[in-house]
Design a protein around this motif. Sequence first.
Motif, PDB file in Angstrom:
ATOM      1  N   GLY A  36      -2.760   2.933  18.526  1.00  0.00           N
ATOM      2  CA  GLY A  36      -3.706   1.832  18.410  1.00  0.00           C
ATOM      3  C   GLY A  36      -3.372   0.856  17.309  1.00  0.00           C
ATOM      4  N   ILE A  37      -2.276   1.063  16.614  1.00  0.00           N
ATOM      5  CA  ILE A  37      -1.873   0.179  15.520  1.00  0.00           C
ATOM      6  C   ILE A  37      -0.964  -0.909  16.064  1.00  0.00           C
ATOM      7  CG2 ILE A  37      -0.602   0.027  13.356  1.00  0.00           C
ATOM      8  CD1 ILE A  37      -1.522   2.860  12.727  1.00  0.00           C
ATOM      9  N   VAL A  38      -1.287  -2.139  15.768  1.00  0.00           N
ATOM     10  CA  VAL A  38      -0.486  -3.284  16.209  1.00  0.00           C
ATOM     11  C   VAL A  38       0.731  -3.406  15.296  1.00  0.00           C
ATOM     12  CG1 VAL A  38      -0.475  -5.780  16.563  1.00  0.00           C
ATOM     13  CG2 VAL A  38      -2.530  -4.468  17.080  1.00  0.00           C
ATOM     14  N   PRO A  39       1.948  -3.370  15.851  1.00  0.00           N
ATOM     15  CA  PRO A  39       3.139  -3.538  15.025  1.00  0.00           C
ATOM     16  C   PRO A  39       3.104  -4.873  14.275  1.00  0.00           C
ATOM     17  CG  PRO A  39       3.724  -2.748  17.205  1.00  0.00           C
ATOM     18  CD  PRO A  39       2.274  -3.126  17.259  1.00  0.00           C
ATOM     19  N   GLY A  40       3.454  -4.826  12.986  1.00  0.00           N
ATOM     20  CA  GLY A  40       3.460  -6.033  12.171  1.00  0.00           C
ATOM     21  C   GLY A  40       2.108  -6.397  11.591  1.00  0.00           C
ATOM     22  N   SER A  41       1.107  -5.538  11.784  1.00  0.00           N
ATOM     23  CA  SER A  41      -0.250  -5.809  11.289  1.00  0.00           C
ATOM     24  C   SER A  41      -0.465  -5.155   9.929  1.00  0.00           C
ATOM     25  CB  SER A  41      -1.279  -5.256  12.267  1.00  0.00           C
ATOM     26  OG  SER A  41      -1.226  -3.831  12.284  1.00  0.00           O
ATOM     27  N   ALA A  47      -0.195   2.149   7.175  1.00  0.00           N
ATOM     28  CA  ALA A  47       0.082   3.456   7.758  1.00  0.00           C
ATOM     29  C   ALA A  47       1.547   3.864   7.669  1.00  0.00           C
ATOM     30  CB  ALA A  47      -0.359   3.474   9.223  1.00  0.00           C
ATOM     31  N   ASN A  48       2.460   2.917   7.820  1.00  0.00           N
ATOM     32  CA  ASN A  48       3.871   3.269   7.950  1.00  0.00           C
ATOM     33  C   ASN A  48       4.740   2.930   6.747  1.00  0.00           C
ATOM     34  OD1 ASN A  48       3.614   4.308  10.634  1.00  0.00           O
ATOM     35  ND2 ASN A  48       3.283   2.210  11.285  1.00  0.00           N
ATOM     36  N   VAL A  49       4.211   2.146   5.821  1.00  0.00           N
ATOM     37  CA  VAL A  49       5.031   1.704   4.690  1.00  0.00           C
ATOM     38  C   VAL A  49       4.338   1.980   3.360  1.00  0.00           C
ATOM     39  CG1 VAL A  49       6.120  -0.316   3.624  1.00  0.00           C
ATOM     40  CG2 VAL A  49       6.103  -0.086   6.101  1.00  0.00           C
ATOM     41  N   GLY A  50       3.091   1.590   3.255  1.00  0.00           N
ATOM     42  CA  GLY A  50       2.344   1.639   1.991  1.00  0.00           C
ATOM     43  C   GLY A  50       2.105   0.223   1.514  1.00  0.00           C
ATOM     44  N   ASP A  51       0.884  -0.067   1.125  1.00  0.00           N
ATOM     45  CA  ASP A  51       0.537  -1.439   0.761  1.00  0.00           C
ATOM     46  C   ASP A  51       0.376  -1.660  -0.733  1.00  0.00           C
ATOM     47  OD1 ASP A  51      -1.837   0.009   0.481  1.00  0.00           O
ATOM     48  OD2 ASP A  51      -3.089  -1.666   1.146  1.00  0.00           O
ATOM     49  N   ARG A  52       0.518  -0.605  -1.547  1.00  0.00           N
ATOM     50  CA  ARG A  52       0.281  -0.814  -2.977  1.00  0.00           C
ATOM     51  C   ARG A  52       1.254  -0.055  -3.853  1.00  0.00           C
ATOM     52  NH1 ARG A  52      -5.760   0.367  -2.869  1.00  0.00           N
ATOM     53  NH2 ARG A  52      -5.351  -0.641  -0.927  1.00  0.00           N
ATOM     54  N   VAL A  53       1.455  -0.642  -5.013  1.00  0.00           N
ATOM     55  CA  VAL A  53       2.259  -0.019  -6.059  1.00  0.00           C
ATOM     56  C   VAL A  53       1.401   0.052  -7.312  1.00  0.00           C
ATOM     57  CG1 VAL A  53       4.472  -0.739  -5.098  1.00  0.00           C
ATOM     58  CG2 VAL A  53       3.326  -2.223  -6.748  1.00  0.00           C
ATOM     59  N   PHE A  54       1.701   1.005  -8.183  1.00  0.00           N
ATOM     60  CA  PHE A  54       0.894   1.246  -9.368  1.00  0.00           C
ATOM     61  C   PHE A  54       1.686   0.975 -10.636  1.00  0.00           C
ATOM     62  CE2 PHE A  54      -0.800   3.703  -5.886  1.00  0.00           C
ATOM     63  CZ  PHE A  54      -2.136   3.347  -5.926  1.00  0.00           C
ATOM     64  N   PHE A  55       0.962   0.638 -11.687  1.00  0.00           N
ATOM     65  CA  PHE A  55       1.555   0.279 -12.969  1.00  0.00           C
ATOM     66  C   PHE A  55       0.975   1.151 -14.074  1.00  0.00           C
ATOM     67  CE2 PHE A  55       1.894  -3.430 -10.304  1.00  0.00           C
ATOM     68  CZ  PHE A  55       3.149  -3.931 -10.587  1.00  0.00           C
ATOM     69  N   GLY A  68      10.478   2.118  -4.796  1.00  0.00           N
ATOM     70  CA  GLY A  68      10.669   2.763  -3.502  1.00  0.00           C
ATOM     71  C   GLY A  68       9.712   2.214  -2.451  1.00  0.00           C
ATOM     72  N   THR A  69       8.458   2.031  -2.834  1.00  0.00           N
ATOM     73  CA  THR A  69       7.477   1.463  -1.906  1.00  0.00           C
ATOM     74  C   THR A  69       7.841   0.019  -1.572  1.00  0.00           C
ATOM     75  OG1 THR A  69       5.728   2.903  -2.733  1.00  0.00           O
ATOM     76  CG2 THR A  69       5.028   0.899  -1.587  1.00  0.00           C
ATOM     77  N   LEU A  70       8.238  -0.742  -2.574  1.00  0.00           N
ATOM     78  CA  LEU A  70       8.611  -2.147  -2.341  1.00  0.00           C
ATOM     79  C   LEU A  70       9.880  -2.248  -1.496  1.00  0.00           C
ATOM     80  CD1 LEU A  70       7.694  -3.620  -5.831  1.00  0.00           C
ATOM     81  CD2 LEU A  70       6.513  -4.049  -3.661  1.00  0.00           C
ATOM     82  N   ASP A  71      10.802  -1.305  -1.639  1.00  0.00           N
ATOM     83  CA  ASP A  71      11.985  -1.276  -0.764  1.00  0.00           C
ATOM     84  C   ASP A  71      11.548  -1.132   0.700  1.00  0.00           C
ATOM     85  OD1 ASP A  71      13.862  -1.539  -2.818  1.00  0.00           O
ATOM     86  OD2 ASP A  71      14.159   0.640  -3.003  1.00  0.00           O
ATOM     87  N   LYS A  72      10.589  -0.235   0.950  1.00  0.00           N
ATOM     88  CA  LYS A  72      10.084  -0.043   2.310  1.00  0.00           C
ATOM     89  C   LYS A  72       9.352  -1.295   2.797  1.00  0.00           C
ATOM     90  CE  LYS A  72       8.552   4.265   1.199  1.00  0.00           C
ATOM     91  NZ  LYS A  72       7.656   5.406   1.348  1.00  0.00           N
ATOM     92  N   GLN A  73       8.611  -1.942   1.904  1.00  0.00           N
ATOM     93  CA  GLN A  73       7.933  -3.185   2.282  1.00  0.00           C
ATOM     94  C   GLN A  73       8.950  -4.265   2.642  1.00  0.00           C
ATOM     95  OE1 GLN A  73       5.015  -4.545  -0.563  1.00  0.00           O
ATOM     96  NE2 GLN A  73       3.822  -2.661  -0.441  1.00  0.00           N
TER      97      GLN A  73
END
Length: 156
Positions: A36-41, A47-55, A68-73
Amino acid sequence: MNIKILGAFAAVALMTACSSKPDTTTSGGGATSTSGIVPGSQEDLVANVGDRVFFGFNTSTLQPDAEGTLDKQADWLAKYGSVNVQVAGNCDERGTEEYNLALGERRARSAAAYLTAKGVAGGRISTISYGKDRPTAQGSTEQAWAQNRNAITSVK
């Protein structure tokens, strides 16, 4: 008598139609997947990459796990070349409003600069700082503060 039988058939047909599951799969240029997840949404990003990084406290320096998260983004954004994003910098509740707005901006720009360095066109990324105005975790504990020191990438 015929009206009663016809009414019964209509009721059965209506219940059968209501009980069937819609097909959530698509073929070819579809807009949804079996999950039910729209690709590119935004949902796909989360769900598939991660939307946040922490400081860390009082810093806008990216840590290895954030990179690592930003590489996936960056890879995800390369796959969905028409998607634009906004990176929002956030802070914990400590400090003045002015200080936290500036720190949130540095955090957002740090994440955006990393994405740009990985090949994402700068014109696809905007930044904003919310300072301490949009906490993701409530409370005045180190755990809550750590969750609120972040940069969140959102699909625009």
